[in-house]
Design a protein around this motif. Structure first.
Motif, short mmCIF file in Angstrom:
data_model
loop_
_atom_site.label_atom_id
_atom_site.label_comp_id
_atom_site.label_asym_id
_atom_site.label_seq_id
_atom_site.Cartn_x
_atom_site.Cartn_y
_atom_site.Cartn_z
N SER A 118 -36.34 -39.51 -24.23
CA SER A 118 -36.94 -38.57 -24.28
C SER A 118 -36.25 -37.48 -23.88
CB SER A 118 -38.44 -38.81 -23.90
OG SER A 118 -38.38 -38.54 -22.58
N GLU A 119 -35.41 -37.68 -22.72
CA GLU A 119 -34.75 -36.61 -22.26
C GLU A 119 -33.51 -36.18 -22.54
OE1 GLU A 119 -36.54 -34.99 -19.80
OE2 GLU A 119 -38.24 -36.17 -20.71
N ILE A 120 -32.69 -37.08 -23.00
CA ILE A 120 -31.30 -36.84 -23.37
C ILE A 120 -30.98 -36.85 -24.70
CG2 ILE A 120 -29.02 -37.46 -22.77
CD1 ILE A 120 -29.56 -38.55 -20.39
N PRO A 121 -30.58 -35.55 -25.29
CA PRO A 121 -30.28 -35.59 -26.74
C PRO A 121 -29.30 -36.62 -27.31
CG PRO A 121 -30.18 -33.46 -25.79
CD PRO A 121 -30.29 -34.39 -24.62
N GLU A 122 -29.51 -37.07 -28.46
CA GLU A 122 -28.53 -38.07 -28.96
C GLU A 122 -27.26 -37.70 -28.94
OE1 GLU A 122 -29.07 -41.04 -29.31
OE2 GLU A 122 -27.18 -41.70 -30.39
N GLU A 123 -26.98 -36.39 -29.30
CA GLU A 123 -25.45 -35.96 -29.33
C GLU A 123 -24.76 -35.92 -28.00
OE1 GLU A 123 -27.91 -33.56 -30.46
OE2 GLU A 123 -27.58 -31.68 -29.48
N VAL A 124 -25.35 -36.15 -26.89
CA VAL A 124 -24.57 -36.14 -25.98
C VAL A 124 -24.75 -37.52 -25.07
CG1 VAL A 124 -24.57 -33.88 -25.59
CG2 VAL A 124 -26.35 -35.17 -24.30
N ARG A 125 -25.71 -38.69 -25.85
CA ARG A 125 -25.36 -39.87 -25.03
C ARG A 125 -24.20 -40.66 -25.18
NH1 ARG A 125 -30.54 -42.67 -24.84
NH2 ARG A 125 -29.22 -44.24 -23.73
N LEU A 126 -23.76 -41.29 -24.29
CA LEU A 126 -22.79 -42.05 -24.45
C LEU A 126 -23.08 -43.52 -24.83
CD1 LEU A 126 -19.52 -42.35 -23.85
CD2 LEU A 126 -20.12 -43.41 -21.58
N ARG A 127 -22.52 -43.69 -26.05
CA ARG A 127 -22.99 -44.87 -27.06
C ARG A 127 -21.98 -46.06 -26.83
NH1 ARG A 127 -28.08 -45.35 -26.72
NH2 ARG A 127 -29.45 -43.76 -27.85
N ARG A 128 -21.17 -46.11 -25.86
CA ARG A 128 -20.20 -47.18 -25.59
C ARG A 128 -20.21 -47.09 -24.12
NH1 ARG A 128 -15.86 -44.72 -23.04
NH2 ARG A 128 -15.19 -42.87 -23.68
N PRO A 129 -19.56 -48.46 -23.81
CA PRO A 129 -19.38 -48.22 -22.17
C PRO A 129 -18.25 -47.74 -21.66
CG PRO A 129 -19.18 -50.68 -23.15
CD PRO A 129 -19.09 -49.75 -24.38
N LEU A 130 -18.49 -47.26 -20.36
CA LEU A 130 -17.11 -46.40 -19.87
C LEU A 130 -15.98 -47.63 -20.08
CD1 LEU A 130 -18.98 -45.28 -16.50
CD2 LEU A 130 -18.31 -43.88 -18.59
N ASP A 131 -14.96 -46.85 -20.38
CA ASP A 131 -13.63 -47.55 -20.55
C ASP A 131 -12.86 -47.77 -19.18
OD1 ASP A 131 -10.53 -46.67 -22.16
OD2 ASP A 131 -11.29 -48.59 -21.38
N LEU A 132 -13.55 -48.41 -18.43
CA LEU A 132 -13.08 -49.09 -17.17
C LEU A 132 -13.34 -50.48 -16.89
CD1 LEU A 132 -15.20 -46.23 -14.90
CD2 LEU A 132 -12.72 -46.09 -15.41
N PRO A 133 -12.52 -50.98 -16.10
CA PRO A 133 -12.44 -52.36 -15.94
C PRO A 133 -13.90 -52.92 -15.35
CG PRO A 133 -10.55 -51.42 -14.86
CD PRO A 133 -11.55 -50.29 -15.07
N PRO A 134 -14.26 -54.28 -15.58
CA PRO A 134 -15.39 -54.70 -15.11
C PRO A 134 -15.46 -54.60 -13.63
CG PRO A 134 -14.20 -56.41 -16.01
CD PRO A 134 -13.53 -55.19 -16.25
N GLY A 135 -16.79 -54.58 -12.96
CA GLY A 135 -16.98 -54.58 -11.59
C GLY A 135 -16.32 -56.14 -11.11
N MET A 136 -15.91 -56.05 -9.92
CA MET A 136 -15.15 -56.92 -8.85
C MET A 136 -15.89 -57.51 -7.90
SD MET A 136 -11.50 -55.03 -9.08
CE MET A 136 -10.45 -56.04 -7.87
N ALA A 137 -15.76 -58.71 -7.51
CA ALA A 137 -16.36 -59.06 -6.41
C ALA A 137 -15.88 -58.56 -4.99
CB ALA A 137 -16.21 -60.93 -6.37
N GLU A 138 -16.29 -58.62 -3.91
CA GLU A 138 -15.97 -57.94 -2.86
C GLU A 138 -14.56 -58.36 -2.29
OE1 GLU A 138 -18.77 -57.07 0.52
OE2 GLU A 138 -16.90 -57.19 1.92
#
Lengths: 457, 129, 500
Positions: free
Chosen positions: A30-50
């Protein structure tokens, strides 16, 4: 759920119910127009354990040659000083490390009193009556002093000695390009001090401020009296950038009538940290108190007569004055300033003199012992500049011996292409200086190499 | 702090400033409404004697702890006196905005401008709007 | 407590002649008199009056002071636009590694590869989050990043032979925005806010002329609302050749959900001390890196951290400082920026990864909407009405006008009474657009029960005020000091210990 958030599935259901939506996505839809929604994951590595993050950062850190790996004579604005253990133990306390800016003074008396004590220490060192509670660091504080001078005088020129740190000169030029001021640099003389006549000749009726540095970038102890006079005669402000530790034994800029004294605070109890965070200081004559940038803590009383401290003169600042503010600064370097005032308390009234005297004597010994041609033969403290016939050769030999000889001046001062800036702190011992001196002669004596990690007493 | 009041003998400017006319001279200040909105005044930086002030333009600033307010000249003229006592006791602006809290005295350059100011009823109407 | 050890003694008042904490190393070089090494006029005549105290008293002094501070590790800080989220404890450990803490900034790049690689990777991550590929880590705080953004804008226009004089900011802008506009040599023009809380697009269209260099926006804005017209806004500004600047203070709402670059922004600043967990330290250090589009890239500050292929004696890529940037605006400060802050933020990004960053923003939005729902219930809502009735993002704004009219207490009084409930109050009296504003941002690291507790505290304060408004008016009661005389501090400023 990550290790820093807490919402279980049950929590989420309850919360979504309370909000009155079926899913979080309903809100985003409802709040963010579709044309500016990021529809893929960020292209960054997955999170790591501490523990993996810990190891990864450890491996990166291990690829840096630092001041415990080699004997370093690098200075040029940041210095390998000894930081006493009590500083770490105090500044890592949650109550100093994690609070916000003290806008609610009733629950920030610790931080506000620290600012008041810091302001006092800076005022004492610089010989000027008012100080703020910190700026980002040295060079941008110089530029900020320029901005104050421009607002105050409404003039459009800055005159700056080449004795001022190259980063400060460059930063001033960057800021000045914004608010429309011109920067004129004046030369050093044959003795590596600011050429007073050239400075005086450059100052005119449209000069907002004149900038000098004490000691200057080469370590020269400048003769501030004539420099201040040259600056003031047309009504320009005089700004002195100063290295705080030598002020233990140098007559402070305030005594010479400078308008503003700024500088880099790293040498006061802060780590090298590859250049930051540290802090800048900004002190001035009383008449500028309502024109100064940054936060200022003031003493007052509470409703029951108890002594207390508050942020004061806030109407100078951006959150109230907005486009007419004296500066745009908001977050500064409060924790680093805390380290600074703890350090100055640790050194104390006598220690700051003793430390500066030690640096002075060792600087003198180093310059004598190196025996190289002096770029700045006059009085120096904590740093000095010399000509080295074969800089590459020296650096190659020094690297093998675990020594970093200092800073090559050539890039910033083409006039000193074969110049080396050597910094001396209380950590640079006679033995280490002797080792450097041996390297400076052609070839090196294998017997003088010693323990390359600098642990030889 | 003073009780809310708007003396009938004064002239008013829509930016909440008042003028007391005395022949070809006038005294300026800010109204009760203005000082109430500002809160306790902590600083007033007066213009210098001899400065020209222009009607409807700001000639000074009044500061409280949390705000800064421009002070607008109701009329044009030359500043002949400033209230120096406010340097030590700026709170007079709050306690006595029409008396001891006066800001400047001006020699008017155009008496006709007085016609453009509001009388007390018109100003009160503006406040309730 | 007695005078000598009293809680509000300053470190100077604890000083006693002869005490010391520091002992200098033994003098191992000739003891040349100072008078032989410095000209007379340069030798300090009056010593700096620094304290004389031993180590135990320094430790006691600062420890005691620390206990008078509320802090994030102790309690809830719902400060709007400050993003007071948990500071992970791993970060202090990795920042303190000697390879970071003891590294001189002028060390040869080839011997600082770990540091340069860390910075390069952080740049890449921030660029991906922003959707703008070119990053500079140099600015030291949000304001510094804003200044960089406007200086870049100026350089961009001048490079194209254009002279522009105005910068547009919404009337909801944080004070640093207009202050920066003036510092960058521009004139502020305010753009109005529409009834739905977003930018008034008609007003923008009217004011967006070819004399406008830039529009500075936050999205979501300081009302916590996402501007649904953002693409049209970008198109209007770009249509007159202006740049679009993103104040990253509110980035915590949209990581992995929407990217400023995709919204049309040219320049973004990040607040590493907000979104990326650098501890606030009571007022810094922070860091304000920027990310920019291709057309702005040539003007980025110098030096830039770059990755070079091969050479340098090996086939591997290596990292360097690039000073050869002819169109650069130059330096904004010394050295490379607040590296210690980069270490912490990089560790955070490594810990969370793509999914974790997205989850952080999702939870920030969930927590804010939940707290908004709690405060929208009867007994609270009529006194603290919502300023704009929409789903919020990571923060929301209430107005204290209801409490002022019905109960006779102001937002300030509510804030001070919250201190007695051991929570930090929200941001108050900002944005200026909302009367008696309370801006509330819980962040994603608060568990549900803390939000419940906060709402209960607000309810209790309002109920108490209905009985007796005087209680809140004179709060706080349980803090180390009561309300302070700020007017007195401003009238007669005392900003240092008097000279003894």
């Amino acid at each position: 759920m990550s290790r820093y958030t807490s919402a279980t599935d049950a929590d989420r259901r309850e919360m979504l119910d309370a909000i009155g939506v079926g899913s979080l996505d309903e809100i985003f839809e409802s709040e963010i127009p579709e044309e500016v929604r990021l529809r893929r994951p960020l292209d960054l590595p997955p999170g790591m354990a501490e523990q993996d993050v810990n190891d990864h950062l450890g491996k990166l850190a291990a690829r840096n040659t630092h001041c415990d790996d080699e004997v370093s004579f690098l200075g040029a604005g940041m210095y390998d000083h000894y930081v006493p253990a009590l500083i770490d133990s105090i500044i890592t306390r949650s109550e100093f490390l994690t609070p916000y800016t003290p806008y609610q003074p009733e629950i920030s008396q610790g931080g506000l009193q620290v600012m008041f004590e810091f302001q006092t220490a800076i005022s004492e060192l610089t010989g000027l009556p008012v100080s703020n509670a910190s700026m980002y660091e040295g060079p941008s504080s110089v530029a900020s002093a320029g901005y104050l001078a421009k607002l105050e005088t409404k003039r459009r020129r800055f005159v700056i000695s080449r004795g001022v740190h190259p980063h400060s000169r460059e930063t001033l030029a960057t800021y000045a390009a914004g608010f429309g001021s011109e920067v004129v640099e004046t030369p050093l003389d044959d003795a590596g001090a600011t050429d007073v006549e050239a400075l005086a000749a450059a100052v005119d009726d449209d000069t907002a401020a004149v900038f000098v540095q004490q000691p200057n970038f080469l370590g020269t102890v400048e003769d501030l009296g004539p420099l201040v006079e040259a600056g003031k005669c047309t009504g320009a402000l005089v700004v002195c950038a100063a290295d705080p530790l030598p002020l233990g034994i140098l007559e402070p800029p305030g005594s010479f009538g400078v308008d503003v004294c700024v500088g880099e605070g790293q040498s006061l109890g802060n780590r090298l940290d590859f250049g930051g965070p540290s802090f800048g200081f900004f002190a001035a004559q009383e008449r500028y108190i309502r024109k100064m940038p940054g936060r200022i803590a003031g003493e007052t009383v509470d409703a029951e007569g108890r002594r207390g401290f508050v942020l004061t003169l806030q109407t100078r600042e951006q959150h109230i004055r907005r486009e007419k503010a004296t500066h745009n600064i908001c977050t500064s370097q409060a924790l680093n300033a805390l380290a600074g005032v703890i350090y100055l308390s640790w050194l104390g009234k006598r220690g700051v003199v003793e430390l500066a005297e030690l640096m002075l004597r060792r600087t003198h010994y180093a310059r004598e012992t190196l025996g190289l041609e002096r770029i700045n033969p006059g009085p120096v403290v904590r740093e000095f500049a010399v000509r080295v016939p074969d800089l590459d050769g020296l650096f190659a030999r020094a690297r093998d011996a675990g020594i970093n000889p200092g800073y090559r001046l050539g890039r910033d001062y083409p006039e000193y292409e074969d110049g080396l800036l050597v910094a001396i702190t209380e950590r640079r011992t006679k033995t280490q200086i002797d080792q450097l001196a041996a390297l400076c002669t052609k070839g090196s004596d294998p017997l003088s190499v010693g323990d390359s990690r600098g642990l030889t007493p | 702090m003073a009780e809310e009041s708007y003396p009938p003998e004064l002239k008013y400017h829509p930016e909440h400033d008042w003028a007391r006319i005395d022949g070809d001279e006038a005294t300026f200040g800010i109204t009760w409404y203005a000082q109430d909105a500002l809160g306790e005044v902590v600083f007033y930086d007066p213009p210098e004697v001899g400065t020209t002030v222009t009607a409807n333009e700001s000639y000074a600033e009044v500061e409280s702890v949390k705000a800064v307010s421009d002070v607008f000249a109701p009329l044009s003229g030359e500043v002949i006196e400033v209230n120096q006592a406010l340097a030590d006791t700026p709170e007079r602006i709050n306690d006595d905005p029409y008396g001891e809290g006066w800001l400047v005295k001006v020699r008017l350059s155009d008496s006709a401008e007085v016609e453009t100011l509001l009388d007390v009823e018109a100003y009160r109407k503006l406040l309730t709007a | 407590m007695s005078e000598a050890v009293g809680a509000t003694r300053t470190i100077y008042e604890r000083s006693r002649e002869g005490r010391r904490a520091f002992a200098p190393p033994v003098l191992d070089v000739p003891d040349v008199p100072v008078a032989d090494l410095l000209p007379k006029g340069a030798i300090r005549r009056t010593p700096a009056e620094l304290p004389e105290v031993s180590e135990p008293e320094i430790v006691r002094h600062y420890n005691t002071l620390s206990k008078k501070n509320f802090d994030l590790d102790t309690g809830f800080y719902p400060l709007g636009s400050c993003t007071m989220k948990h500071n992970p404890k791993l970060h202090e450990r990795v920042a303190a590694l000697p390879g970071h803490a003891r590294l001189h900034p002028l060390q040869d790049p080839e011997r600082a590869q770990g540091a340069l690689e860390l910075m390069w990777r952080l740049q890449g991550a921030l660029g991906e989050i922003a959707g703008l590929p070119h990053v500079s880590l140099q600015p030291s705080a949000g304001s510094h990043g804003e200044l960089a953004g406007l200086l870049l804008t100026r350089a961009y226009h001048e490079d194209r032979g254009q002279e522009r004089h105005k910068v547009l900011t919404p009337d909801t802008a944080h004070g640093t925005n207009p202050a920066t506009v003036t510092m960058a040599g521009y004139e502020v023009v305010k753009v109005g806010t529409a009834p739905d809380g977003g930018v008034d697009v008609d007003d923008l269209r009217e004011k967006a002329t070819e004399d406008v260099a830039c529009l500075m926006l936050t999205n979501p804005n300081t009302l916590g609302l996402f501007d649904r017209n953002i693409r049209e806004i970008a198109s209007i500004v770009h249509g007159v050749g202006g740049t679009l600047y993103y104040d990253g203070a509110n980035l915590n709402a949209v990581m992995g959900i929407s990217r400023p670059g995709d919204m049309g922004f040219d320049i973004v600043h990040f607040n590493l001390h907000k979104t990326f967990t650098q501890p606030h330290g009571g007022g810094g250090p922070g860091s304000g890196p920027i990310a920019v589009s291709d057309r702005i890239e040539p003007f980025l500050p110098r030096p830039q951290i770059v990755r070079r292929e091969g050479s340098n004696g090996s086939a591997d890529a290596w990292f360097d400082l690039d000073h050869e940037r002819p169109k650069s605006i130059g330096r904004l400060r010394g050295f490379h920026g607040n590296f210690g802050v980069f270490v912490r933020s990089y560790a955070y990004i490594c810990s969370l990864g793509a999914d974790g960053l997205r989850e952080a923003s999702e939870m920030a939005v969930l927590n804010a909407n939940y707290l908004k729902a709690l405060l929208g219930r009867e007994g609270i809502a009529e006194h603290l009405p919502l300023a704009f009735d929409r789903h919020c993002m990571h923060e929301f704004v209430l107005s204290g006008t209801g409490a002022k009219e019905k109960l006779g207490i102001k937002t300030l009084d509510i804030a001070k009474r919250l201190l007695d409930h051991e929570v930090h109050p929200p941001t108050v009296y900002f944005p200026l657009l909302v009367d008696e504003a309370l801006m509330i941002e819980p962040t994603e690291t608060e568990p549900k029960e803390r939000l419940d507790h906060f709402a209960a505290a607000v309810r209790a304060i309002l109920e108490e005020a209905a009985e007796d408004p005087e209680v809140a008016r004179h709060a706080p009661y349980s803090t180390p000091v009561r309300r302070l005389d700020e007017a007195g501090a401003a009238k007669r400023p005392v900003v240092r210990q008097p000279v003894p």
